[in-house]
Design a protein around this motif. Sequence first.
Motif, PDB file in Angstrom:
ATOM      1  N   LYS A   1      -1.308  -0.733  -3.697  1.00  0.00           N
ATOM      2  CA  LYS A   1      -0.143  -0.323  -4.783  1.00  0.00           C
ATOM      3  C   LYS A   1      -0.512  -1.398  -6.098  1.00  0.00           C
ATOM      4  O   LYS A   1      -0.898  -2.491  -5.469  1.00  0.00           O
ATOM      5  CB  LYS A   1       1.247  -0.526  -4.296  1.00  0.00           C
ATOM      6  CG  LYS A   1       1.857   0.439  -3.514  1.00  0.00           C
ATOM      7  CD  LYS A   1       3.170   0.031  -3.278  1.00  0.00           C
ATOM      8  CE  LYS A   1       3.909   1.175  -2.325  1.00  0.00           C
ATOM      9  NZ  LYS A   1       5.336   0.981  -2.000  1.00  0.00           N
TER      10      LYS A   1
ATOM     11  N   SER B   1       0.976  -1.243  -0.020  1.00  0.00           N
ATOM     12  CA  SER B   1       0.043   0.011   0.023  1.00  0.00           C
ATOM     13  C   SER B   1       0.809   1.148   0.108  1.00  0.00           C
ATOM     14  O   SER B   1       1.993   1.290   0.326  1.00  0.00           O
ATOM     15  CB  SER B   1      -0.919   0.072   1.283  1.00  0.00           C
ATOM     16  OG  SER B   1      -1.678  -0.988   1.093  1.00  0.00           O
TER      17      SER B   1
ATOM     18  N   LEU C   1     -10.117   9.724  -4.583  1.00  0.00           N
ATOM     19  CA  LEU C   1     -10.780   9.943  -3.311  1.00  0.00           C
ATOM     20  C   LEU C   1     -11.476  11.104  -3.208  1.00  0.00           C
ATOM     21  O   LEU C   1     -10.507  12.010  -3.003  1.00  0.00           O
ATOM     22  CB  LEU C   1     -10.060   9.194  -2.254  1.00  0.00           C
ATOM     23  CG  LEU C   1      -9.709   7.773  -2.397  1.00  0.00           C
ATOM     24  CD1 LEU C   1      -8.696   7.328  -1.131  1.00  0.00           C
ATOM     25  CD2 LEU C   1     -10.419   6.691  -2.562  1.00  0.00           C
TER      26      LEU C   1
ATOM     27  N   LYS D   1      -5.375   8.535   3.496  1.00  0.00           N
ATOM     28  CA  LYS D   1      -5.911   7.164   3.443  1.00  0.00           C
ATOM     29  C   LYS D   1      -4.926   6.370   2.760  1.00  0.00           C
ATOM     30  O   LYS D   1      -4.080   6.803   1.728  1.00  0.00           O
ATOM     31  CB  LYS D   1      -7.250   6.914   2.844  1.00  0.00           C
ATOM     32  CG  LYS D   1      -8.285   7.541   3.843  1.00  0.00           C
ATOM     33  CD  LYS D   1      -9.553   7.483   3.273  1.00  0.00           C
ATOM     34  CE  LYS D   1     -10.650   7.973   3.781  1.00  0.00           C
ATOM     35  NZ  LYS D   1     -11.924   7.854   3.350  1.00  0.00           N
TER      36      LYS D   1
ATOM     37  N   ILE E   1      -3.889   3.314  -0.163  1.00  0.00           N
ATOM     38  CA  ILE E   1      -4.377   2.721  -1.117  1.00  0.00           C
ATOM     39  C   ILE E   1      -3.517   1.706  -1.558  1.00  0.00           C
ATOM     40  O   ILE E   1      -2.448   1.665  -1.377  1.00  0.00           O
ATOM     41  CB  ILE E   1      -4.738   3.749  -2.255  1.00  0.00           C
ATOM     42  CG1 ILE E   1      -3.298   4.530  -2.524  1.00  0.00           C
ATOM     43  CG2 ILE E   1      -5.653   4.807  -1.798  1.00  0.00           C
ATOM     44  CD1 ILE E   1      -3.368   5.566  -3.655  1.00  0.00           C
TER      45      ILE E   1
ATOM     46  N   TYR F   1       0.308   5.868   0.749  1.00  0.00           N
ATOM     47  CA  TYR F   1      -0.630   6.803   1.123  1.00  0.00           C
ATOM     48  C   TYR F   1      -0.886   7.768  -0.100  1.00  0.00           C
ATOM     49  O   TYR F   1      -0.420   7.877  -1.037  1.00  0.00           O
ATOM     50  CB  TYR F   1       0.066   7.866   2.072  1.00  0.00           C
ATOM     51  CG  TYR F   1       0.200   7.483   3.545  1.00  0.00           C
ATOM     52  CD1 TYR F   1      -1.057   7.048   4.303  1.00  0.00           C
ATOM     53  CD2 TYR F   1       1.339   7.254   4.273  1.00  0.00           C
ATOM     54  CE1 TYR F   1      -0.798   6.773   5.619  1.00  0.00           C
ATOM     55  CE2 TYR F   1       1.648   6.796   5.630  1.00  0.00           C
ATOM     56  CZ  TYR F   1       0.536   6.740   6.296  1.00  0.00           C
ATOM     57  OH  TYR F   1       0.553   6.220   7.522  1.00  0.00           O
ATOM     58  N   TYR F   2      -2.361   7.799   0.049  1.00  0.00           N
ATOM     59  CA  TYR F   2      -3.064   8.636  -1.152  1.00  0.00           C
ATOM     60  C   TYR F   2      -2.585  10.035  -1.122  1.00  0.00           C
ATOM     61  O   TYR F   2      -2.399  10.731   0.009  1.00  0.00           O
ATOM     62  CB  TYR F   2      -4.696   8.636  -0.709  1.00  0.00           C
ATOM     63  CG  TYR F   2      -5.471   9.262  -1.821  1.00  0.00           C
ATOM     64  CD1 TYR F   2      -5.688   8.689  -3.365  1.00  0.00           C
ATOM     65  CD2 TYR F   2      -5.541  10.716  -1.759  1.00  0.00           C
ATOM     66  CE1 TYR F   2      -6.290   9.343  -4.048  1.00  0.00           C
ATOM     67  CE2 TYR F   2      -6.431  11.286  -2.873  1.00  0.00           C
ATOM     68  CZ  TYR F   2      -6.681  10.622  -3.968  1.00  0.00           C
ATOM     69  OH  TYR F   2      -7.578  11.190  -5.078  1.00  0.00           O
TER      70      TYR F   2
ATOM     71  N   ASN G   1      -2.221   8.779  -8.204  1.00  0.00           N
ATOM     72  CA  ASN G   1      -2.812   7.850  -7.429  1.00  0.00           C
ATOM     73  C   ASN G   1      -3.152   6.605  -8.118  1.00  0.00           C
ATOM     74  O   ASN G   1      -3.662   5.694  -7.556  1.00  0.00           O
ATOM     75  CB  ASN G   1      -3.655   8.304  -6.566  1.00  0.00           C
ATOM     76  CG  ASN G   1      -3.204   9.592  -5.451  1.00  0.00           C
ATOM     77  OD1 ASN G   1      -2.160   9.217  -4.927  1.00  0.00           O
ATOM     78  ND2 ASN G   1      -3.707  10.374  -5.457  1.00  0.00           N
TER      79      ASN G   1
ATOM     80  N   PRO H   1     -10.185  12.017   1.095  1.00  0.00           N
ATOM     81  CA  PRO H   1      -8.753  11.481   0.830  1.00  0.00           C
ATOM     82  C   PRO H   1      -8.183  11.074   2.492  1.00  0.00           C
ATOM     83  O   PRO H   1      -7.128  10.622   2.436  1.00  0.00           O
ATOM     84  CB  PRO H   1      -7.855  12.335   0.156  1.00  0.00           C
ATOM     85  CG  PRO H   1      -8.720  13.797   0.427  1.00  0.00           C
ATOM     86  CD  PRO H   1      -9.898  13.291   0.639  1.00  0.00           C
TER      87      PRO H   1
ATOM     88  N   ILE I   1      -6.243   6.521  -8.674  1.00  0.00           N
ATOM     89  CA  ILE I   1      -7.754   6.432  -8.220  1.00  0.00           C
ATOM     90  C   ILE I   1      -7.826   7.962  -7.691  1.00  0.00           C
ATOM     91  O   ILE I   1      -7.059   8.464  -7.684  1.00  0.00           O
ATOM     92  CB  ILE I   1      -8.100   5.404  -7.543  1.00  0.00           C
ATOM     93  CG1 ILE I   1      -7.237   5.846  -6.075  1.00  0.00           C
ATOM     94  CG2 ILE I   1      -7.859   4.124  -7.753  1.00  0.00           C
ATOM     95  CD1 ILE I   1      -7.622   4.841  -4.669  1.00  0.00           C
TER      96      ILE I   1
END
Length: 191
Positions: A186, A136, A171, A182, A184, A138-139, A167, A174, A169
């Motif tokens: 990888k 993962s 959010l 948050k 996310i 961090y966003y 990212n 966030p 994506i």
Amino acid sequence: MNKILITLCLGLGSCFAAQAQKEKNELHFKSGQAQMITVFKGTIFVNGNKAFIFQKDNINYASKRNKLVEDGKSVFLFLETDNAPYKNRFLVFNIDHSLADTVVNAIASDVKDWDGDGNLEFGGAENPPVYTGTDSAYYVASRFYEIKKGKISYDAALTEKTDLKKNKIFLSDPYDANGQPKLIPKRQPKR
């Protein structure tokens, strides 16, 4: 005569050296509406009147990003402030008559047409904390603002486009309940 000229040159040289070492603590601007705006030792003066006093003078006076931006009859003063250990910030003021009202606090960036829509934008993303996990990350949330029709507003389209690029994506929310970015997943490379 030559001795006097040499003495004069040496004297001027030491004057210039002293000025070069002097820390800058003031800025001067003139708007298209003939407003005289001075920023001096943490205070904004408009037409000679105190318009805003910083609690702490953390203005980066040497920054080339300090500027006036005019849109229609609106005058915006951009001041870059030191936010160590994080990225520097913009404090943006709307200058109206002899008043200076804070309108935005954003990541300092170039003020330009980032998305090609004909309007000036500014903002960006803070560096997220380091996450040691391998699955993962961090966003990285950005926030951009746009100057349009004499107003500054949140630029949702540019923010989403930038977050998607960074990212993969988007959010809309966030941060977690503690205000931390948050996590996310990888994306794993295809084999």
